[in-house]
Design a protein around this motif. Structure first.
Motif, PDB file in Angstrom:
ATOM      1  N   MET A  56       0.820  -1.084  -0.018  1.00 13.40           N
ATOM      2  CA  MET A  56      -0.216  -0.010   0.057  1.00 13.40           C
ATOM      3  C   MET A  56       1.068   1.171   0.083  1.00 13.40           C
ATOM      4  N   PHE A  57       0.333   2.326  -0.604  1.00 10.28           N
ATOM      5  CA  PHE A  57       1.198   3.568  -0.573  1.00 10.28           C
ATOM      6  C   PHE A  57       0.394   4.738   0.044  1.00 10.28           C
ATOM      7  N   ILE A  58       1.082   5.551   0.756  1.00 13.80           N
ATOM      8  CA  ILE A  58       0.599   6.625   1.313  1.00 13.80           C
ATOM      9  C   ILE A  58       0.987   7.881   0.261  1.00 13.80           C
ATOM     10  N   LEU A  59       0.027   8.702  -0.616  1.00 13.87           N
ATOM     11  CA  LEU A  59       0.411   9.727  -1.171  1.00 13.87           C
ATOM     12  C   LEU A  59       0.270  10.865  -0.683  1.00 13.87           C
ATOM     13  N   ALA A  60       1.152  11.461   0.051  1.00 10.83           N
ATOM     14  CA  ALA A  60       0.891  12.783   0.733  1.00 10.83           C
ATOM     15  C   ALA A  60       1.345  14.141  -0.188  1.00 10.83           C
ATOM     16  N   LEU A  61       0.421  14.797  -0.383  1.00 10.87           N
ATOM     17  CA  LEU A  61       0.703  15.868  -1.243  1.00 10.87           C
ATOM     18  C   LEU A  61       0.459  17.180  -0.267  1.00 10.87           C
ATOM     19  N   THR A  62       1.446  18.208  -0.537  1.00  9.25           N
ATOM     20  CA  THR A  62       1.620  19.491  -0.020  1.00  9.25           C
ATOM     21  C   THR A  62       1.617  20.740  -0.777  1.00  9.25           C
ATOM     22  N   TYR A  63       0.703  21.505  -0.572  1.00 11.97           N
ATOM     23  CA  TYR A  63       0.793  22.632  -1.572  1.00 11.97           C
ATOM     24  C   TYR A  63       2.149  23.413  -1.515  1.00 11.97           C
ATOM     25  N   VAL A  64       2.594  23.676  -2.636  1.00 13.12           N
ATOM     26  CA  VAL A  64       3.701  24.677  -2.553  1.00 13.12           C
ATOM     27  C   VAL A  64       3.388  26.056  -3.300  1.00 13.12           C
ATOM     28  N   LYS A  65       2.066  26.169  -3.447  1.00 11.81           N
ATOM     29  CA  LYS A  65       1.595  27.444  -4.060  1.00 11.81           C
ATOM     30  C   LYS A  65       0.418  27.669  -3.400  1.00 11.81           C
ATOM     31  N   PRO A  66      -0.221  29.049  -3.208  1.00 15.00           N
ATOM     32  CA  PRO A  66      -1.447  29.323  -2.294  1.00 15.00           C
ATOM     33  C   PRO A  66      -2.483  28.414  -2.802  1.00 15.00           C
TER      34      PRO A  66
END
Length: 94
Positions: free
Chosen positions: A1-11
Motif C-alpha cells: 500500500m502507498f500513502i501519497l501525501a501531497l503538500t501545496y507549494v503554491k497558495p
C-alpha cells in the motif's frame, strides 16, 4: 500500500484554479483500481491518497497529476507493508 501525501507549494487559490482537472485525475485513479481513499489535510495544506498497485505505476501516475504538472503541490510517496487490518480491509495487505 502507498500513502501519497501531497503538500501545496503554491497558495490554495492557485490549487483551486486546478482543482477540477486534479479531481478528474483522482477519479481516474479510483477507476483504475489504484486509489482506495483520499481527502484533504486539515488544515488545508494539501491532501492524502491511499493507493494500491505497483510502485512504478503509482509514481508515474503521480507525475501526471495536474497539481504536479503545474507545480501546485509536491508529493511524498511512502510504501507501507500492511500486515494487520480490521475485517474487510484485506485489500491493504501487500
Amino acid at each position: 500500500m502507498f500513502i501519497l501525501a501531497l503538500t501545496y507549494v503554491k497558495p490554495s487559490e492557485e490549487a483551486d484554479r486546478h482543482m477540477e482537472p486534479h479531481m478528474a485525475w483522482v477519479k481516474e485513479g479510483y477507476a483504475k483500481g489504484w486509489f482506495i481513499a483520499s481527502g484533504r489535510k486539515v488544515p488545508r495544506t494539501g491532501g492524502v491518497v491511499l493507493a494500491v498497485g505497483q510502485h512504478a505505476e503509482i509514481e508515474a501516475y503521480v507525475a501526471k497529476d495536474p497539481f504536479t504538472v503545474h507545480g501546485i503541490a509536491e508529493y511524498e510517496i511512502t510504501e507501507v507493508a500492511i500486515t494487520t487490518t480490521i475485517e474487510g480491509l484485506d485489500i491493504l495487505k501487500g
